[in-house]
Design a protein around this motif. Sequence first.
Motif, PDB file in Angstrom:
ATOM      1  N   PRO A  73       0.809  -1.233   0.000  1.00 53.28           N
ATOM      2  CA  PRO A  73       0.000   0.000   0.000  1.00 53.28           C
ATOM      3  C   PRO A  73       0.836   1.274   0.000  1.00 53.28           C
ATOM      4  N   GLU A  74       1.972   1.257   0.706  1.00 49.25           N
ATOM      5  CA  GLU A  74       2.802   2.463   0.801  1.00 49.25           C
ATOM      6  C   GLU A  74       3.394   2.880  -0.542  1.00 49.25           C
ATOM      7  N   LEU A  75       3.375   1.987  -1.512  1.00 49.37           N
ATOM      8  CA  LEU A  75       3.979   2.286  -2.812  1.00 49.37           C
ATOM      9  C   LEU A  75       2.969   2.746  -3.855  1.00 49.37           C
ATOM     10  N   ARG A  76       1.690   2.714  -3.520  1.00 52.26           N
ATOM     11  CA  ARG A  76       0.671   2.964  -4.538  1.00 52.26           C
ATOM     12  C   ARG A  76       0.773   4.352  -5.154  1.00 52.26           C
ATOM     13  N   ALA A  77       0.995   5.377  -4.328  1.00 51.98           N
ATOM     14  CA  ALA A  77       1.106   6.735  -4.864  1.00 51.98           C
ATOM     15  C   ALA A  77       2.308   6.849  -5.792  1.00 51.98           C
ATOM     16  N   ALA A  78       3.428   6.230  -5.392  1.00 53.43           N
ATOM     17  CA  ALA A  78       4.629   6.273  -6.223  1.00 53.43           C
ATOM     18  C   ALA A  78       4.426   5.500  -7.520  1.00 53.43           C
ATOM     19  N   VAL A  79       3.671   4.408  -7.452  1.00 60.19           N
ATOM     20  CA  VAL A  79       3.385   3.626  -8.660  1.00 60.19           C
ATOM     21  C   VAL A  79       2.596   4.470  -9.656  1.00 60.19           C
ATOM     22  N   ILE A  80       1.621   5.219  -9.159  1.00 61.33           N
ATOM     23  CA  ILE A  80       0.826   6.088 -10.037  1.00 61.33           C
ATOM     24  C   ILE A  80       1.719   7.135 -10.703  1.00 61.33           C
ATOM     25  N   GLN A  81       2.633   7.707  -9.929  1.00 61.36           N
ATOM     26  CA  GLN A  81       3.560   8.691 -10.494  1.00 61.36           C
ATOM     27  C   GLN A  81       4.448   8.055 -11.555  1.00 61.36           C
ATOM     28  N   GLN A  82       4.900   6.831 -11.284  1.00 61.10           N
ATOM     29  CA  GLN A  82       5.746   6.141 -12.252  1.00 61.10           C
ATOM     30  C   GLN A  82       4.977   5.843 -13.536  1.00 61.10           C
ATOM     31  N   ILE A  83       3.725   5.410 -13.394  1.00 61.33           N
ATOM     32  CA  ILE A  83       2.894   5.137 -14.570  1.00 61.33           C
ATOM     33  C   ILE A  83       2.717   6.409 -15.394  1.00 61.33           C
ATOM     34  N   THR A  84       2.521   7.531 -14.711  1.00 63.52           N
ATOM     35  CA  THR A  84       2.367   8.812 -15.410  1.00 63.52           C
ATOM     36  C   THR A  84       3.624   9.150 -16.198  1.00 63.52           C
ATOM     37  N   ARG A  85       4.788   8.977 -15.571  1.00 67.71           N
ATOM     38  CA  ARG A  85       6.053   9.274 -16.263  1.00 67.71           C
ATOM     39  C   ARG A  85       6.259   8.342 -17.452  1.00 67.71           C
ATOM     40  N   THR A  86       5.938   7.062 -17.258  1.00 68.20           N
ATOM     41  CA  THR A  86       6.094   6.112 -18.354  1.00 68.20           C
ATOM     42  C   THR A  86       5.143   6.444 -19.497  1.00 68.20           C
ATOM     43  N   GLY A  87       3.915   6.853 -19.149  1.00 68.90           N
ATOM     44  CA  GLY A  87       2.958   7.255 -20.178  1.00 68.90           C
ATOM     45  C   GLY A  87       3.466   8.426 -20.996  1.00 68.90           C
ATOM     46  N   GLU A  88       4.099   9.377 -20.329  1.00 67.17           N
ATOM     47  CA  GLU A  88       4.669  10.528 -21.037  1.00 67.17           C
ATOM     48  C   GLU A  88       5.806  10.090 -21.953  1.00 67.17           C
ATOM     49  N   MET A  89       6.617   9.149 -21.475  1.00 69.62           N
ATOM     50  CA  MET A  89       7.719   8.643 -22.290  1.00 69.62           C
ATOM     51  C   MET A  89       7.196   7.947 -23.543  1.00 69.62           C
ATOM     52  N   VAL A  90       6.177   7.091 -23.367  1.00 66.41           N
ATOM     53  CA  VAL A  90       5.611   6.371 -24.509  1.00 66.41           C
ATOM     54  C   VAL A  90       4.952   7.347 -25.482  1.00 66.41           C
ATOM     55  N   ALA A  91       4.247   8.340 -24.949  1.00 61.22           N
ATOM     56  CA  ALA A  91       3.623   9.348 -25.816  1.00 61.22           C
ATOM     57  C   ALA A  91       4.683  10.094 -26.619  1.00 61.22           C
ATOM     58  N   ASP A  92       5.811  10.398 -25.987  1.00 63.88           N
ATOM     59  CA  ASP A  92       6.898  11.101 -26.675  1.00 63.88           C
ATOM     60  C   ASP A  92       7.401  10.313 -27.882  1.00 63.88           C
ATOM     61  N   ILE A  93       7.649   9.012 -27.684  1.00 63.31           N
ATOM     62  CA  ILE A  93       8.253   8.248 -28.780  1.00 63.31           C
ATOM     63  C   ILE A  93       7.232   7.940 -29.880  1.00 63.31           C
ATOM     64  N   ILE A  94       5.954   7.775 -29.504  1.00 60.83           N
ATOM     65  CA  ILE A  94       4.929   7.573 -30.533  1.00 60.83           C
ATOM     66  C   ILE A  94       4.757   8.853 -31.347  1.00 60.83           C
ATOM     67  N   ALA A  95       4.698   9.992 -30.651  1.00 65.00           N
ATOM     68  CA  ALA A  95       4.538  11.276 -31.341  1.00 65.00           C
ATOM     69  C   ALA A  95       5.724  11.557 -32.253  1.00 65.00           C
ATOM     70  N   GLU A  96       6.906  11.238 -31.780  1.00 67.98           N
ATOM     71  CA  GLU A  96       8.107  11.427 -32.596  1.00 67.98           C
ATOM     72  C   GLU A  96       8.007  10.604 -33.877  1.00 67.98           C
ATOM     73  N   ARG A  97       7.506   9.378 -33.748  1.00 67.46           N
ATOM     74  CA  ARG A  97       7.388   8.485 -34.907  1.00 67.46           C
ATOM     75  C   ARG A  97       6.368   9.009 -35.915  1.00 67.46           C
ATOM     76  N   LEU A  98       5.254   9.552 -35.405  1.00 67.09           N
ATOM     77  CA  LEU A  98       4.174  10.012 -36.274  1.00 67.09           C
ATOM     78  C   LEU A  98       4.326  11.475 -36.681  1.00 67.09           C
ATOM     79  N   GLY A  99       5.307  12.156 -36.109  1.00 65.30           N
ATOM     80  CA  GLY A  99       5.539  13.548 -36.466  1.00 65.30           C
ATOM     81  C   GLY A  99       4.465  14.494 -35.971  1.00 65.30           C
ATOM     82  N   CYS A 100       3.983  14.265 -34.755  1.00 67.75           N
ATOM     83  CA  CYS A 100       2.953  15.147 -34.205  1.00 67.75           C
ATOM     84  C   CYS A 100       3.246  15.423 -32.734  1.00 67.75           C
ATOM     85  N   SER A 101       2.340  16.120 -32.075  1.00 66.04           N
ATOM     86  CA  SER A 101       2.555  16.528 -30.691  1.00 66.04           C
ATOM     87  C   SER A 101       2.162  15.410 -29.724  1.00 66.04           C
ATOM     88  N   PRO A 102       2.948  15.215 -28.649  1.00 70.53           N
ATOM     89  CA  PRO A 102       2.585  14.210 -27.638  1.00 70.53           C
ATOM     90  C   PRO A 102       1.263  14.518 -26.943  1.00 70.53           C
TER      91      PRO A 102
END
Length: 208
Positions: A131-160
């Motif tokens: 339970p003590e890690l749940r907030a940190a897990v959510i933050q990590q998921i958010t950061r990973t989502g931003e990373m994935v959005a960055d590389i997909i956007a880069e591939r498609l030539g559009c904004s993340p």
Amino acid sequence: MKRYIGGIELPDVKRQKVGLRERKKIKTRAAIQQNAIRLFREQGYQATTVEQIAEAAEISPSTFFRYFATKEAVVLEDDYDPFLIETYRKQPPELSPIQALRNAVREGYSLIPAEERSGIWERVSMAMSIPELRAAVIQQITRTGEMVADIIAERLGCSPGELKIRVLAGAFLGVVISTQMYYIEHPEREFIDILDEALALLEAGFQQ
């Protein structure tokens, strides 16, 4: 020349030689994580202190904080996201974003030594159950989502920030999380095969 995406420095995955100093750092980092996970398993996450982890790893607490900013980071952090980025960027341009992710995930997973995979899955299981890690897990998921959005956007030539990009990145993350939970319940199967099957379902859904 160093390359960055989402604030992460991308390593050269082709580089084979690692200097003595870097090998020592890798060994120390691994020792910290291994001893921390053992202590969490034996006496519980909350009851384990950074000082205890440092003592078990035969380092000082100050050295611990040179490798991990917090105790929770020992469970949540790994060094593999940059490899996923690099392998994704090398996929043929004619592939769809999901097809490229499928290939990149499989190639990136193959870079992880087999002896390290059990430790990774123990950390994943802990991250999902403490339970003590749940907030940190959510933050990590958010950061990973931003990373994935960055590389997909880069591939498609559009904004993340475009809706399509966010939906694709969010769908990919949802598949990964669902696959991790399924794998914990079905460890007899290979994780990468489950994930590839799940990504194939995602790809088919986007094509309908």
